[in-house]
Design a protein around this motif. Structure first.
Motif, PDB file in Angstrom:
ATOM      1  N   ILE A  15       0.843  -1.202   0.000  1.00 16.26           N
ATOM      2  CA  ILE A  15       0.000   0.000   0.000  1.00 16.26           C
ATOM      3  C   ILE A  15       0.876   1.250   0.000  1.00 16.26           C
ATOM      4  CG2 ILE A  15      -1.561   1.387   1.441  1.00 16.26           C
ATOM      5  CD1 ILE A  15      -2.906  -1.195   2.320  1.00 16.26           C
ATOM      6  N   ALA A  16       1.873   1.272   0.880  1.00 15.25           N
ATOM      7  CA  ALA A  16       2.761   2.444   0.982  1.00 15.25           C
ATOM      8  C   ALA A  16       3.514   2.686  -0.316  1.00 15.25           C
ATOM      9  CB  ALA A  16       3.739   2.250   2.140  1.00 15.25           C
ATOM     10  N   ILE A  17       4.042   1.612  -0.902  1.00 14.12           N
ATOM     11  CA  ILE A  17       4.838   1.746  -2.125  1.00 14.12           C
ATOM     12  C   ILE A  17       3.978   2.198  -3.302  1.00 14.12           C
ATOM     13  CG2 ILE A  17       6.146   0.440  -3.848  1.00 14.12           C
ATOM     14  CD1 ILE A  17       7.176  -1.270  -1.427  1.00 14.12           C
ATOM     15  N   VAL A  18       2.824   1.577  -3.477  1.00 14.31           N
ATOM     16  CA  VAL A  18       1.942   1.942  -4.597  1.00 14.31           C
ATOM     17  C   VAL A  18       1.468   3.391  -4.457  1.00 14.31           C
ATOM     18  CG1 VAL A  18      -0.300   1.496  -5.679  1.00 14.31           C
ATOM     19  CG2 VAL A  18       1.200  -0.414  -5.075  1.00 14.31           C
ATOM     20  N   LEU A  19       1.054   3.782  -3.254  1.00 14.30           N
ATOM     21  CA  LEU A  19       0.614   5.159  -3.040  1.00 14.30           C
ATOM     22  C   LEU A  19       1.742   6.158  -3.304  1.00 14.30           C
ATOM     23  CD1 LEU A  19      -1.608   4.954   0.184  1.00 14.30           C
ATOM     24  CD2 LEU A  19      -2.343   5.500  -2.140  1.00 14.30           C
ATOM     25  N   ALA A  20       2.949   5.804  -2.852  1.00 11.45           N
ATOM     26  CA  ALA A  20       4.091   6.698  -3.056  1.00 11.45           C
ATOM     27  C   ALA A  20       4.390   6.881  -4.535  1.00 11.45           C
ATOM     28  CB  ALA A  20       5.322   6.160  -2.328  1.00 11.45           C
ATOM     29  N   LEU A  21       4.325   5.795  -5.295  1.00 12.14           N
ATOM     30  CA  LEU A  21       4.607   5.884  -6.729  1.00 12.14           C
ATOM     31  C   LEU A  21       3.504   6.641  -7.471  1.00 12.14           C
ATOM     32  CD1 LEU A  21       5.961   2.267  -7.373  1.00 12.14           C
ATOM     33  CD2 LEU A  21       7.284   4.386  -7.292  1.00 12.14           C
ATOM     34  N   ILE A  22       2.267   6.516  -6.992  1.00  9.04           N
ATOM     35  CA  ILE A  22       1.141   7.189  -7.664  1.00  9.04           C
ATOM     36  C   ILE A  22       1.086   8.675  -7.297  1.00  9.04           C
ATOM     37  CG2 ILE A  22      -1.390   7.354  -7.806  1.00  9.04           C
ATOM     38  CD1 ILE A  22      -1.473   4.308  -7.465  1.00  9.04           C
ATOM     39  N   THR A  23       1.169   8.961  -5.997  1.00  5.76           N
ATOM     40  CA  THR A  23       0.991  10.343  -5.533  1.00  5.76           C
ATOM     41  C   THR A  23       2.283  11.159  -5.547  1.00  5.76           C
ATOM     42  OG1 THR A  23       1.428   9.765  -3.208  1.00  5.76           O
ATOM     43  CG2 THR A  23      -0.848   9.559  -3.997  1.00  5.76           C
ATOM     44  N   LYS A  24       3.441  10.482  -5.629  1.00  7.11           N
ATOM     45  CA  LYS A  24       4.756  11.132  -5.548  1.00  7.11           C
ATOM     46  C   LYS A  24       4.948  11.836  -4.197  1.00  7.11           C
ATOM     47  CE  LYS A  24       5.277  10.056  -9.902  1.00  7.11           C
ATOM     48  NZ  LYS A  24       6.050   8.865 -10.272  1.00  7.11           N
ATOM     49  N   GLU A  25       4.210  11.403  -3.181  1.00 10.90           N
ATOM     50  CA  GLU A  25       4.294  12.001  -1.852  1.00 10.90           C
ATOM     51  C   GLU A  25       4.557  10.880  -0.862  1.00 10.90           C
ATOM     52  OE1 GLU A  25       4.411  13.701   1.523  1.00 10.90           O
ATOM     53  OE2 GLU A  25       2.652  12.398   1.351  1.00 10.90           O
ATOM     54  N   VAL A  26       5.711  10.931  -0.224  1.00 12.92           N
ATOM     55  CA  VAL A  26       6.170   9.772   0.522  1.00 12.92           C
ATOM     56  C   VAL A  26       5.675   9.744   1.970  1.00 12.92           C
ATOM     57  CG1 VAL A  26       8.358  10.807   1.275  1.00 12.92           C
ATOM     58  CG2 VAL A  26       8.201   8.339   0.977  1.00 12.92           C
ATOM     59  N   TYR A  27       5.515  10.914   2.613  1.00 18.68           N
ATOM     60  CA  TYR A  27       5.178  10.923   4.038  1.00 18.68           C
ATOM     61  C   TYR A  27       3.800  10.318   4.303  1.00 18.68           C
ATOM     62  CZ  TYR A  27       9.010  14.300   4.005  1.00 18.68           C
ATOM     63  OH  TYR A  27      10.220  14.917   3.813  1.00 18.68           O
ATOM     64  N   SER A  28       2.780  10.835   3.605  1.00 18.28           N
ATOM     65  CA  SER A  28       1.424  10.314   3.818  1.00 18.28           C
ATOM     66  C   SER A  28       1.309   8.864   3.361  1.00 18.28           C
ATOM     67  CB  SER A  28       0.398  11.183   3.083  1.00 18.28           C
ATOM     68  OG  SER A  28       0.646  11.188   1.691  1.00 18.28           O
ATOM     69  N   SER A  29       2.015   8.516   2.296  1.00 15.99           N
ATOM     70  CA  SER A  29       1.965   7.143   1.778  1.00 15.99           C
ATOM     71  C   SER A  29       2.509   6.162   2.812  1.00 15.99           C
ATOM     72  CB  SER A  29       2.761   7.032   0.475  1.00 15.99           C
ATOM     73  OG  SER A  29       2.256   7.906  -0.511  1.00 15.99           O
ATOM     74  N   LEU A  30       3.644   6.507   3.409  1.00 13.66           N
ATOM     75  CA  LEU A  30       4.224   5.650   4.438  1.00 13.66           C
ATOM     76  C   LEU A  30       3.310   5.555   5.652  1.00 13.66           C
ATOM     77  CD1 LEU A  30       8.001   6.689   4.358  1.00 13.66           C
ATOM     78  CD2 LEU A  30       7.065   4.463   3.745  1.00 13.66           C
ATOM     79  N   PHE A  31       2.719   6.679   6.043  1.00  9.86           N
ATOM     80  CA  PHE A  31       1.864   6.659   7.235  1.00  9.86           C
ATOM     81  C   PHE A  31       0.615   5.806   7.009  1.00  9.86           C
ATOM     82  CE2 PHE A  31      -1.393   8.288  10.134  1.00  9.86           C
ATOM     83  CZ  PHE A  31      -0.725   8.102  11.335  1.00  9.86           C
ATOM     84  N   ILE A  32       0.047   5.882   5.811  1.00 10.25           N
ATOM     85  CA  ILE A  32      -1.125   5.058   5.503  1.00 10.25           C
ATOM     86  C   ILE A  32      -0.743   3.574   5.530  1.00 10.25           C
ATOM     87  CG2 ILE A  32      -2.796   4.441   3.700  1.00 10.25           C
ATOM     88  CD1 ILE A  32      -2.784   7.417   2.895  1.00 10.25           C
ATOM     89  N   GLY A  33       0.441   3.242   5.010  1.00 13.34           N
ATOM     90  CA  GLY A  33       0.922   1.867   5.078  1.00 13.34           C
ATOM     91  C   GLY A  33       1.097   1.412   6.518  1.00 13.34           C
ATOM     92  N   ILE A  34       1.668   2.299   7.360  1.00 10.26           N
ATOM     93  CA  ILE A  34       1.841   1.988   8.785  1.00 10.26           C
ATOM     94  C   ILE A  34       0.487   1.765   9.450  1.00 10.26           C
ATOM     95  CG2 ILE A  34       2.558   2.961  11.008  1.00 10.26           C
ATOM     96  CD1 ILE A  34       4.760   4.484   9.409  1.00 10.26           C
ATOM     97  N   LEU A  35      -0.465   2.650   9.161  1.00  8.68           N
ATOM     98  CA  LEU A  35      -1.802   2.555   9.752  1.00  8.68           C
ATOM     99  C   LEU A  35      -2.489   1.245   9.368  1.00  8.68           C
ATOM    100  CD1 LEU A  35      -3.942   4.035  11.438  1.00  8.68           C
ATOM    101  CD2 LEU A  35      -4.792   5.054   9.308  1.00  8.68           C
ATOM    102  N   SER A  36      -2.364   0.872   8.093  1.00 12.15           N
ATOM    103  CA  SER A  36      -2.987  -0.384   7.649  1.00 12.15           C
ATOM    104  C   SER A  36      -2.351  -1.583   8.337  1.00 12.15           C
ATOM    105  CB  SER A  36      -2.864  -0.520   6.119  1.00 12.15           C
ATOM    106  OG  SER A  36      -1.511  -0.638   5.722  1.00 12.15           O
ATOM    107  N   GLY A  37      -1.022  -1.532   8.540  1.00 10.36           N
ATOM    108  CA  GLY A  37      -0.336  -2.617   9.233  1.00 10.36           C
ATOM    109  C   GLY A  37      -0.789  -2.739  10.683  1.00 10.36           C
ATOM    110  N   GLY A  38      -0.931  -1.599  11.358  1.00  9.99           N
ATOM    111  CA  GLY A  38      -1.387  -1.611  12.739  1.00  9.99           C
ATOM    112  C   GLY A  38      -2.802  -2.149  12.884  1.00  9.99           C
ATOM    113  N   LEU A  39      -3.659  -1.764  11.938  1.00 11.34           N
ATOM    114  CA  LEU A  39      -5.049  -2.225  11.979  1.00 11.34           C
ATOM    115  C   LEU A  39      -5.137  -3.738  11.731  1.00 11.34           C
ATOM    116  CD1 LEU A  39      -6.815   0.707  10.086  1.00 11.34           C
ATOM    117  CD2 LEU A  39      -7.064   0.131  12.508  1.00 11.34           C
ATOM    118  N   LEU A  40      -4.350  -4.234  10.780  1.00 12.65           N
ATOM    119  CA  LEU A  40      -4.351  -5.674  10.508  1.00 12.65           C
ATOM    120  C   LEU A  40      -3.845  -6.457  11.721  1.00 12.65           C
ATOM    121  CD1 LEU A  40      -2.986  -5.804   6.835  1.00 12.65           C
ATOM    122  CD2 LEU A  40      -5.304  -6.359   7.585  1.00 12.65           C
ATOM    123  N   TYR A  41      -2.789  -5.958  12.344  1.00 17.96           N
ATOM    124  CA  TYR A  41      -2.214  -6.636  13.505  1.00 17.96           C
ATOM    125  C   TYR A  41      -3.205  -6.669  14.670  1.00 17.96           C
ATOM    126  CZ  TYR A  41       0.915  -7.614  17.434  1.00 17.96           C
ATOM    127  OH  TYR A  41       1.504  -8.150  18.552  1.00 17.96           O
TER     128      TYR A  41
END
Length: 512
Positions: A15-41
């Protein structure tokens, strides 16, 4: 529903990688990936997810001694670069280099060679080469994206084929029941991705062409230079964001060279010190047992003190000017520190979901299939790419895959296929790390070149994929031929041939 140790564990980094490549914005992309990981765990329990993200994840990563050491090294390097800029050393080197390196190709070759010479550690490589070569590459109209690629391509790919490096020490530490350093050295000729990356860099420099998004970045830089929008070398060393106080006019080339030399020497001494060199260990063993994080901090602190004393003694900066430059250097590294923090937190989410164990199980099942044994190097290479790309770590990939490969062959060091498979694991890990926007080495390369991180990732990706495809073909062949000379020659010919085809296609598109 159970998410750990399943394919769902790979979802957060993807999720983080795809969002980063699409949006060209790394901070929010990484945070969304982190959030999804926390929710799954946490099974989508918000309270438990927040606790896992910020306590187990972010705070846990920032309290890890290795990570703190790397951040400290980053801050000190930023301060040293700012000091060299303020002292006029970078500007003086830019002027000197322009009179001695007269072509764009020469500037690229000089960057590649310097990157190859600084093979001790990839973090050290990225930041040192960037600070030294920015004035030269800027003056010759080389884009920051191209500089970031050259830095990144001479960091991990060079460290992974250098027996005396922090990477060699890491790899040997993952081999049980065999001489790790011997296996590492025997695997070097089969490390097709690292070797072909070097062929790639020299080839595109000699052929004088670029393709994909890198070509667009180069054309944009050339256009800006023609319209006189390009600033001079002095203003592009990092000082453009800090116009006050002015750069010292008394600065000379020695005010850049001496701090860099001091940094290299002190960091090498710092690393072998942590490995027990001064307690009787030989140089190789000291490097193998070194703690790169601590050693780099020791070396950089001493180098910073030497730099300040030297600048005060030569009167290029006052004591107050030196002290003011240190926090400014810290500020220049804040974007890299933020991305690294998010990347480490995302990795901790992936680890807690059992992504490594899930991928390890897949590889073990492949290895148990004797019919696929000759294809094992190619399969390990692909799995290594995917795992390193998703997790952003080469060393973690080594730790997962190398023990599996060694166990498959029972630690038989005379089995050539085991050597090839171990090399494929290392090559795949470096390739995935090279491509991944959440890789710490990729983040460091962006910081070293002072290039927007996502622009670096998107422009580097086509080049890394090209080398990866050729390397995959070489590993398929090596699984059957099992002779590094033949396979490496085939790989080099394929690499150069592929680039000639791409150049021909690119030229036809331009003419059309």
């Amino acid at each position: 529903m159970e998410f750990t140790n399943t394919i769902w564990s790979l979802l957060p980094p993807l999720i983080a990688i795809v969002l980063a490549l699409i949006t060209k914005e790394v901070y929010s992309s990484l945070f969304i990936g982190i959030l999804s990981g926390g929710l799954l765990y946490a099974g989508f329990n918000i309270t438990k997810a927040m606790e896992h993200i910020f306590v187990d994840g972010m705070i846990g990563q920032l309290s890890d001694s290795w990570n703190v050491g790397i951040l400290t090294f980053l801050v000190i390097l930023g301060s040293m670069v700012m000091l060299m800029n303020r002292a006029g050393g970078s500007a003086a080197f830019g002027k000197w280099a322009v009179t001695h390196v007269k072509t764009k190709a020469g500037a690229q070759v000089a960057t590649i060679v310097l990157g190859m010479l600084i093979f001790i550690d990839d973090y050290f490589n990225c930041l040192t080469v960037g600070s030294v070569m920015r004035p030269l590459t800027d003056k010759h109209g080389i884009s920051r994206e191209k500089l970031a690629y050259l830095i990144d391509a001479t960091a991990a790919p060079v460290c992974i084929i250098a027996p005396i490096s922090s990477w060699a020490a890491a790899v040997t530490g993952f081999v049980d029941g065999a001489n790790g350093l011997t296996l590492f050295i025997r695997a070097i000729p089969y490390n097709f991705y690292a070797l072909l990356t070097l062929v790639m860099m020299f080839s595109i420099t000699y052929m004088n062409f670029d393709y994909g998004s890198m070509n667009l970045a180069e054309l944009k830089t050339i256009a800006e230079a023609k319209h006189k929008k390009k600033k001079d070398a002095a203003s592009l060393t990092g000082a453009e964001d800090q116009p006050h106080p002015p750069i010292s006019e008394r600065g000379k080339v020695i005010h850049l060279v001496l701090p860099i030399v001091a940094l290299i020497i002190c960091c090498v001494i710092g690393m072998i010190y942590t490995g027990g060199f001064f307690e009787g260990a030989n140089f190789i063993d000291a490097f193998s047992n070194s703690d790169a994080s601590v050693g780099l901090v020791y070396g950089s602190v001493v180098a910073l003190v030497i730099t300040i004393i030297f600048f005060l003694a030569t009167r290029v900066l006052s004591f107050n000017e030196c002290m003011n430059a240190i926090p400014e250097g810290f500020k220049s590294m804040v974007p890299a520190i933020l991305v690294l923090t998010f990347a480490w937190t995302l990795k901790s989410m992936t680890d807690s979901l059992g992504a490594a164990e899930y991928v390890a199980g897949i590889v073990a099942n492949i290895a148990d299939n004797r019919a696929l044994m000759s294809l094992l190097p190619a399969l390990v290479f692909v799995v290594g790419i995917f795992l390193a790309f998703a997790t952003g770590t080469s060393w973690g990939t080594f730790g997962i895959l190398i023990p599996i490969v060694v166990n498959v062959f029972g630690g038989d060091v005379n089995n050539e296929l085991m050597i090839i498979a171990i090399s494929a694991c290392m090559a795949g890990a470096v390739c995935g790390d090279h491509c991944s926007p959440i890789s710490d080495t990729t983040i460091m390369a962006s910081a070293g070149a002072e290039c927007d991180h996502m622009r670096h990732v998107s422009t580097q990706l086509p080049y890394a994929i090209t080398v990866a495809i050729v390397s995959l073909v070489a590993y398929i062949i090596s699984g059957f031929v099992r002779n590094w000379v033949i396979c490496l020659i085939i790989g080099i010919v394929l690499m150069i041939g592929t680039l000639l085809v791409i150049k021909n296609i690119s030229q036809k598109k331009v003419k059309a």
